[in-house]
Enzyme design. Structure first.
Site, PDB file in Angstrom:
ATOM      1  CG  HIS A 146      -1.979  -1.030   1.200  1.00 53.42           C
ATOM      2  ND1 HIS A 146      -2.829  -1.223   0.137  1.00 53.42           N
ATOM      3  CD2 HIS A 146      -2.309  -1.975   2.130  1.00 53.42           C
ATOM      4  CE1 HIS A 146      -3.638  -2.249   0.407  1.00 53.42           C
ATOM      5  NE2 HIS A 146      -3.338  -2.726   1.597  1.00 53.42           N
ATOM      6  CG  ASP A 181      -4.820  -9.982   3.313  1.00 53.52           C
ATOM      7  OD1 ASP A 181      -4.554 -10.443   2.189  1.00 53.52           O
ATOM      8  OD2 ASP A 181      -4.581  -8.802   3.653  1.00 53.52           O
ATOM      9  CG  ASP A 204      -2.812  -8.382   0.612  1.00 50.74           C
ATOM     10  OD1 ASP A 204      -2.025  -8.705   1.525  1.00 50.74           O
ATOM     11  OD2 ASP A 204      -3.831  -7.692   0.809  1.00 50.74           O
ATOM     12  CG  HIS A 216      -6.482  -5.307   1.670  1.00 51.28           C
ATOM     13  ND1 HIS A 216      -5.928  -6.192   2.581  1.00 51.28           N
ATOM     14  CD2 HIS A 216      -7.653  -4.881   2.203  1.00 51.28           C
ATOM     15  CE1 HIS A 216      -6.732  -6.281   3.643  1.00 51.28           C
ATOM     16  NE2 HIS A 216      -7.781  -5.501   3.442  1.00 51.28           N
TER      17      HIS A 216
HETATM   18 ZN   LIG Z   1      -4.059  -7.136   2.670  1.00 51.49          ZN
END
Ligand SMILES: [Zn+2]
Length: 320
Positions: free
Chosen positions: A138, A256, A175, A177
């Site tokens: 991120h 995740d 991931d 995200h």
């Molecule tokens: Zn994540």
């Protein structure tokens, strides 16, 4: 030591960064991985190496100088604050904060990715997994966010391109995200093909519209399960990866998207992580001399994290 060895890069400083009581991105994540690799014996098959700290020059491969100066400034401010009896953390956003070990941990995390790249490029290792935190995907060129400060994978990918002279590297992000930071740094860099799959809508609430022709983003709705995700990967990633013929593959390995992980709502299982890793290893063997550097990103259910990393590393090391 053989050219088929799989490296395992980590550093004890990565355990000392923590963001407060009850935060899911906690030091125990690394313990869960270590414990699982120990009890299963998988750790014995890996070549373990200590991560050196990345230098500022290394970090500037992917980050703005001002971003790094700001993090260093916060590190100094924190030391003074703690000296004066103040709080042990400085918050950068609602869920991202620094303690006095964060900067060092971040430098070791990026340093692991760089050292792994060097060892793989030198032919000392075929591939490597970096058990590191803070995670990185991120972190944008000028912005820390979402538990991330330095984009470990983007730094290492640029290191492979700019310093080792590679012409094509692939970045793979599974991931739950979207890897907005990696996209921010690498979008438009035609030496890179980035393929990602992530739950959408979900933090950071972008990625559904890719920012460059070199980005293959697959946003999927909550409750998508392994078989559908494998089919999407087969259809959307594989032809692009084959056509691109990467000379090296970097993986943002977040776990995740596991069914038991509460930070997302996807339904991957250990077998799915093994399958994805196997498919990537095949691409790497065909085009890249097997070269893969995989870096830990998310994964917050400690049991599922340990088992998923085991499945991933077993495939990297061909122990499965
Ligand atoms: Zn994540």
């Amino acid at each position: 030591m053989t050219a088929h060895a799989t490296g395992y890069f980590t550093h004890s400083d990565c355990r000392r960064h923590e963001m407060g009581e009850g935060h899911p991105e906690c030091p125990q994540r690394l313990d869960a991985i270590e414990d699982r690799l120990l009890v299963t014996g998988v750790g014995d098959a890996l070549e373990r190496r200590e991560a050196p700290p990345a230098s500022l020059d290394d970090l500037m491969l992917a980050h703005d100088r001002m971003h790094l100066a700001a993090l260093q400034g916060l590190e100094d401010q924190l030391a003074e604050q703690i000296e004066a009896g103040g709080p042990a953390h400085i918050h950068l956003d609602a869920d991202t904060s620094m303690n006095r070990h964060t900067w060092e941990a971040a430098r070791r995390a990026a340093g692991a990715a760089i050292a792994a790249t060097d060892a793989v490029m030198a032919g000392e290792l075929e591939n490597a997994f970096c058990a590191i935190r803070p995670p990185g995907h991120h972190a944008e060129r000028k912005q820390a966010m979402g538990f991330c400060f330095i984009n470990n994978v983007a730094v290492a990918a640029r290191h492979a391109l700019d310093r080792h002279g590679l012409q094509r590297v692939a970045v793979v992000d599974f991931d739950v995200h979207h890897g907005n930071g990696t996209e921010d740094i690498l979008a438009g860099d035609e030496r890179v093909l980035m393929v990602g799959i992530f739950q959408h809508p979900l933090y950071p609430f972008c990625g559904d519209v890719p920012r460059g022709a070199n980005m293959v983003n697959l946003p999927v709705p909550a409750y998508t399960r392994g078989p559908e995700i494998r089919a999407l990967i087969e259809r959307e990633w594989m032809p692009r990866l084959e056509a691109f013929r990467p000379e090296m593959i970097f993986i943002s390995a977040g776990f995740d998207a596991h069914r038991d992980d509460d930070l997302g709502r996807l339904g991957l299982l250990e077998d799915d992580y093994a399958w994805i890793t196997r498919r990537l290893r095949e691409v790497a063997r065909r085009h890249a001399g097997g070269r893969i550097v995989s870096c830990l990103e998310g994964g917050y259910n400690l049991g599922a994290l340990g088992r998923s990393v085991e499945a991933h590393v077993r495939e990297l090391a061909e122990l499965a």
